[in-house]
Enzyme design. Sequence first.
Site, mmCIF file in Angstrom:
data_model
loop_
_atom_site.group_PDB
_atom_site.id
_atom_site.type_symbol
_atom_site.label_atom_id
_atom_site.label_comp_id
_atom_site.label_asym_id
_atom_site.label_seq_id
_atom_site.Cartn_x
_atom_site.Cartn_y
_atom_site.Cartn_z
ATOM 1 N N ASP A 414 0.864 -1.190 0.000
ATOM 2 C CA ASP A 414 0.000 0.000 0.000
ATOM 3 C C ASP A 414 0.902 1.241 0.000
ATOM 4 O OD1 ASP A 414 -2.998 0.952 0.617
ATOM 5 O OD2 ASP A 414 -1.611 2.220 1.741
ATOM 6 N N ILE A 415 0.674 2.156 -0.940
ATOM 7 C CA ILE A 415 1.477 3.378 -1.015
ATOM 8 C C ILE A 415 1.117 4.283 0.163
ATOM 9 C CG2 ILE A 415 1.979 5.443 -2.386
ATOM 10 C CD1 ILE A 415 1.433 3.814 -4.892
ATOM 11 N N GLU A 457 -4.654 2.301 -4.283
ATOM 12 C CA GLU A 457 -3.187 2.347 -4.199
ATOM 13 C C GLU A 457 -2.616 1.057 -3.626
ATOM 14 O OE1 GLU A 457 -4.643 4.673 -0.491
ATOM 15 O OE2 GLU A 457 -5.348 4.164 -2.492
#
Length: 537
Positions: A414-415, A457
């Site tokens: 996950d960004i 994301e």
Amino acid sequence: MDDESQKEKLRQHFARRVTTQARVVLDTWQKIHEDRDKASAHRNEFAAATDKLVRYAQRFEMDSHARAGQTTLALINQWEPGSALNESLERQLQDAIETLSQSTLRRTDLNSSEAPHQFRRTPVYIALANQEMAARLIRQLEFFGFRASAFANADELTEACALHKPETILVDVNFGGSPNAGITTIERLQERHDTPIPIIFMSDEDGSIETRLQASRCGGEEFFYPAVDPGQLIEKIETYTHGNTVEPYKVLVLDDSRAQAKYMETVLKKAGMTAHIITDPMQIIHALEEFSPEIIILDMYMPGCTGMEIARVIRQQDRFHSVPIIYLSAEEDVTKQLHAMSLGGDDFLTKPIDPKHLIATIHNRGRRARSLLALMIRDSLTGLFNHTHTLHLLDQEIVRARQKQQPLCFAMIDIDYFKKVNDTFGHPIGDRVLRSLSMFLKQRLRKTDHIGRYGGEEFAIILPNTRPSDARNVLNEIRERFSELQQPAGDREFNVTFSCGIAAWDDDTSQALCERADRALYSSKELGRNCVTLADS
């Protein structure tokens, strides 16, 4: 210019030729190392490139290159042509290649404490008037595993292309100082190559139709006017270089004549395709399950059944509903041909088969089939597998891991603070960050690994035959490198990090495995983000 200056310039010129040839050897070894099944096909190319390096290095008195080349060549001579590369010889060759790699480092690299980066691509050449922009692009490209070189004038670019054909060239239309001088240089370059080099043109000044046409006629695949930022350019470079490594089509041939089937197999393999032949129609279900073909070629008339009946059976299976089926027959009645195609076929070729016609038909059908499949199973923004197909692949890999009793890991990424990126720089830049990470993962993971965009994301990675400790090490290294990458946003740059959770398969379901990886990802977030957490078994 005095004699010493001339000698120094000549020495540098010869040094470039030797180091360029050394990189040809390194690139060829990379092909062998990445695809062991086809290693023997590259053996002679590897030997020829190394022999040429030794001759160049001896002629120009570059002793370290000559010694490393001679060691490598002696080992290649122990490798029998047409045979597989054994593990012992491969290890010795890897050591020799690392020695050569050290000899090929630039002087600026020798001062670095970082391990040398082994590039996985043939070069990308950059010919821009703006040297600052060229240097910035090279830094970005090297993060993505490309080997990029910038050139100050047309002569240097021409010489480099003569030594080693690049994957693509990024060039300013006015490279060289005069209007359209860059296009003129490319026209001369293309005349020297049998197949054109993909060219990306850019211009700050001239976007006229006349200039665009001239650029297109000499191999221009893209034309940017006004010039764009490095992020967009790298995405385009990735598109054209990625297109050079097309996976061979998997073609299943069913023909009751063994001689005809073997002939077809020879023609297909010569064209670089992977062929699987069967002569018994009753083996079709087993062949479909084992081989998973992209294209199927069926003889029309066989003992016990017809090709049309086999096609109907194939079409009853959802996963093969859109796979192209090509009929082969001596049947010349157009009405019967059309009737056959109405029962599940896509094309019809009459015997005797013209090999060129066959290969052209397979390429056309295969290209369209892959495009349609990509629309169904891939995310449109990143080109990665979509959520549904990623879970399908995970189920398949669990079955394979159970059958082969091999380890399997599933990771979720996950960004960090992605909403802040969108709010600060806008959604187009946010989209570019997503594509940037997808490219980064594709460059650094194996072909056997599966990468998907899980949603928003979030990304998912399936790592077959991988122990948890190895998965953590690989993804931690990727995380560290990605955090160093400068993300361009107009005249500004920023960094992005990601958090990761990994779960090792423990004979549980795909749903349970996903949930454990998700909890590990949540732990990474709680620990302050920008880290990798391994789930408890």
